[in-house]
Design a protein around this motif. Structure first.
Motif, mmCIF file in Angstrom:
data_model
loop_
_atom_site.group_PDB
_atom_site.id
_atom_site.type_symbol
_atom_site.label_atom_id
_atom_site.label_comp_id
_atom_site.label_asym_id
_atom_site.label_seq_id
_atom_site.Cartn_x
_atom_site.Cartn_y
_atom_site.Cartn_z
ATOM 1 N N GLN A 148 0.823 -1.209 0.000
ATOM 2 C CA GLN A 148 0.000 0.000 0.000
ATOM 3 C C GLN A 148 0.859 1.263 0.000
ATOM 4 N N LEU A 149 2.016 1.176 0.641
ATOM 5 C CA LEU A 149 2.934 2.316 0.647
ATOM 6 C C LEU A 149 3.359 2.658 -0.775
ATOM 7 N N VAL A 150 3.679 1.631 -1.560
ATOM 8 C CA VAL A 150 4.077 1.845 -2.955
ATOM 9 C C VAL A 150 2.931 2.469 -3.743
ATOM 10 N N ARG A 151 1.729 1.937 -3.569
ATOM 11 C CA ARG A 151 0.582 2.436 -4.341
ATOM 12 C C ARG A 151 0.293 3.904 -4.033
ATOM 13 N N TYR A 152 0.307 4.254 -2.753
ATOM 14 C CA TYR A 152 0.018 5.643 -2.388
ATOM 15 C C TYR A 152 1.167 6.595 -2.749
ATOM 16 N N ALA A 153 2.392 6.058 -2.779
ATOM 17 C CA ALA A 153 3.552 6.921 -3.034
ATOM 18 C C ALA A 153 3.848 7.095 -4.519
ATOM 19 N N LEU A 154 3.334 6.206 -5.372
ATOM 20 C CA LEU A 154 3.716 6.205 -6.789
ATOM 21 C C LEU A 154 3.463 7.531 -7.524
ATOM 22 N N PRO A 155 2.303 8.185 -7.369
ATOM 23 C CA PRO A 155 2.102 9.452 -8.087
ATOM 24 C C PRO A 155 3.181 10.492 -7.786
ATOM 25 N N SER A 156 3.479 10.659 -6.492
ATOM 26 C CA SER A 156 4.517 11.615 -6.107
ATOM 27 C C SER A 156 5.903 11.108 -6.505
ATOM 28 N N PHE A 157 6.111 9.789 -6.378
ATOM 29 C CA PHE A 157 7.387 9.189 -6.757
ATOM 30 C C PHE A 157 7.687 9.453 -8.225
ATOM 31 N N THR A 158 6.678 9.379 -9.075
ATOM 32 C CA THR A 158 6.868 9.626 -10.516
ATOM 33 C C THR A 158 7.402 11.029 -10.756
ATOM 34 N N ASN A 159 6.803 12.012 -10.098
ATOM 35 C CA ASN A 159 7.263 13.396 -10.270
ATOM 36 C C ASN A 159 8.688 13.572 -9.759
ATOM 37 N N ILE A 160 8.998 12.946 -8.630
ATOM 38 C CA ILE A 160 10.339 13.064 -8.058
ATOM 39 C C ILE A 160 11.373 12.427 -8.986
ATOM 40 N N TRP A 161 11.048 11.251 -9.520
ATOM 41 C CA TRP A 161 11.971 10.560 -10.423
ATOM 42 C C TRP A 161 12.260 11.387 -11.669
ATOM 43 N N LEU A 162 11.231 11.980 -12.255
ATOM 44 C CA LEU A 162 11.432 12.791 -13.458
ATOM 45 C C LEU A 162 12.262 14.039 -13.140
ATOM 46 N N SER A 163 12.011 14.635 -11.983
ATOM 47 C CA SER A 163 12.814 15.799 -11.572
ATOM 48 C C SER A 163 14.253 15.398 -11.302
ATOM 49 N N LEU A 201 18.255 17.188 -25.677
ATOM 50 C CA LEU A 201 16.842 17.407 -25.337
ATOM 51 C C LEU A 201 15.998 16.194 -25.732
ATOM 52 N N ILE A 202 16.209 15.687 -26.940
ATOM 53 C CA ILE A 202 15.455 14.522 -27.414
ATOM 54 C C ILE A 202 15.744 13.308 -26.529
ATOM 55 N N ALA A 203 17.001 13.138 -26.147
ATOM 56 C CA ALA A 203 17.371 11.996 -25.301
ATOM 57 C C ALA A 203 16.646 12.058 -23.958
ATOM 58 N N TYR A 204 16.564 13.244 -23.362
ATOM 59 C CA TYR A 204 15.858 13.378 -22.084
ATOM 60 C C TYR A 204 14.358 13.143 -22.256
ATOM 61 N N LEU A 205 13.790 13.590 -23.369
ATOM 62 C CA LEU A 205 12.377 13.349 -23.619
ATOM 63 C C LEU A 205 12.090 11.859 -23.759
ATOM 64 N N VAL A 206 12.987 11.139 -24.426
ATOM 65 C CA VAL A 206 12.818 9.691 -24.585
ATOM 66 C C VAL A 206 12.897 9.000 -23.225
ATOM 67 N N MET A 207 13.880 9.381 -22.408
ATOM 68 C CA MET A 207 14.005 8.788 -21.072
ATOM 69 C C MET A 207 12.765 9.074 -20.231
ATOM 70 N N THR A 208 12.236 10.297 -20.358
ATOM 71 C CA THR A 208 11.025 10.660 -19.621
ATOM 72 C C THR A 208 9.839 9.819 -20.075
ATOM 73 N N ALA A 209 9.693 9.647 -21.390
ATOM 74 C CA ALA A 209 8.571 8.874 -21.926
ATOM 75 C C ALA A 209 8.644 7.415 -21.486
ATOM 76 N N VAL A 210 9.837 6.821 -21.553
ATOM 77 C CA VAL A 210 10.013 5.424 -21.143
ATOM 78 C C VAL A 210 9.717 5.275 -19.655
ATOM 79 N N SER A 211 10.207 6.219 -18.853
ATOM 80 C CA SER A 211 9.955 6.178 -17.414
ATOM 81 C C SER A 211 8.468 6.286 -17.113
ATOM 82 N N ASP A 212 7.790 7.166 -17.840
ATOM 83 C CA ASP A 212 6.363 7.364 -17.619
ATOM 84 C C ASP A 212 5.574 6.091 -17.920
#
Length: 229
Positions: A148-163, A201-212
């Motif tokens: 449950q910790l993972v499920r509740y933390a995932l939305p915020s975790f996604t933003n932190i990972w991308l940042s 820039l393109i490389a970072y966009l690709v990494m962001t898309a794959v992560s998402d």
């Protein structure tokens, strides 16, 4: 385009460093986040104050400033401790090690609040029920708290990972040959800085898309039982 193809091995080497730095940094951040969340939820007032000081300090100082302070100050502190205790000789932190420690330390503060909020979102009755039937602390964490910790933390975790991935670009200031550093160097050599920065820039966009995509799949996996319900 010909220049990009010519320097592609150089750019790929920088990309590997960026990915490795991001992955190691997020592991440090998650570890510090779990420890910080535990400290903030602790019954000890001193422990809570230390955790509060940590999160307040990090959130109040620019990332680059804190990174440089940790890079130079941490190295000085290690050498002074070594000289005072005689446990080790001169220590010189390489840019990669200093980078992931600094980034992990910075984003560990954000992870602290993420995990703290996620833990508080877990119904207390489930934890009390687990204790009541005799679950050990480890089993309770593994079967009730962590999923449950993972499920509740995932939305915020996604933003932190991308940042965090974007913040790794700051380590190029310390001389680490990551994607940004190598892209800038290639652009300076060929007198085509815009072309190579656009490739970065393109490389970072690709990494962001794959992560998402990956994190969305993880979110669906941990929320599958709710959808069935």
């Amino acid at each position: 385009m010909e220049a990009v193809l010519q320097f592609s091995p150089f750019l790929l080497a920088g990309l590997k460093v960026t990915i490795a730095l991001s992955l190691v940094s997020i592991m440090v951040a998650v570890l510090l986040g779990l420890l910080g969340a535990w400290a903030k939820l602790s019954g000890s007032r001193r422990t809570r104050r230390i955790a509060e000081l940590y999160t307040t300090l990090v959130r109040g100082v620019p990332d680059l400033v804190l990174m440089l302070l940790l890079y130079f100050g941490g190295q000085m502190a290690l050498n002074r401790i070594g000289n005072a205790t005689g446990l080790w000789d001169y220590v010189e932190l390489d840019a990669f090690t200093a980078g992931f420690l600094a980034i992990g330390f910075i984003f560990g503060s954000y992870m602290t609040e993420t995990f703290r909020g996620a833990f508080l979102a877990i119904p207390r009755g489930q934890i009390e029920a687990g204790i009541a039937i005799g679950m050990s602390g480890f089993v309770l964490f593994q079967r009730i708290i962590w999923p449950q910790l993972v499920r509740y933390a995932l939305p915020s975790f996604t933003n932190i990972w991308l940042s965090l991935m974007k913040t790794t670009a700051l380590v190029s200031v310390m001389g680490l040959e990551d994607l940004v550093y190598n892209g800038y160097a290639a652009g300076k050599t060929t007198h085509q800085p815009f072309t190579f920065m656009f490739v970065v820039l393109i490389a970072y966009l690709v990494m962001t898309a794959v992560s998402d995509v990956g994190l969305r799949w993880l979110d669906r996996r941990y929320s599958a039982h709710l959808q069935r319900a």
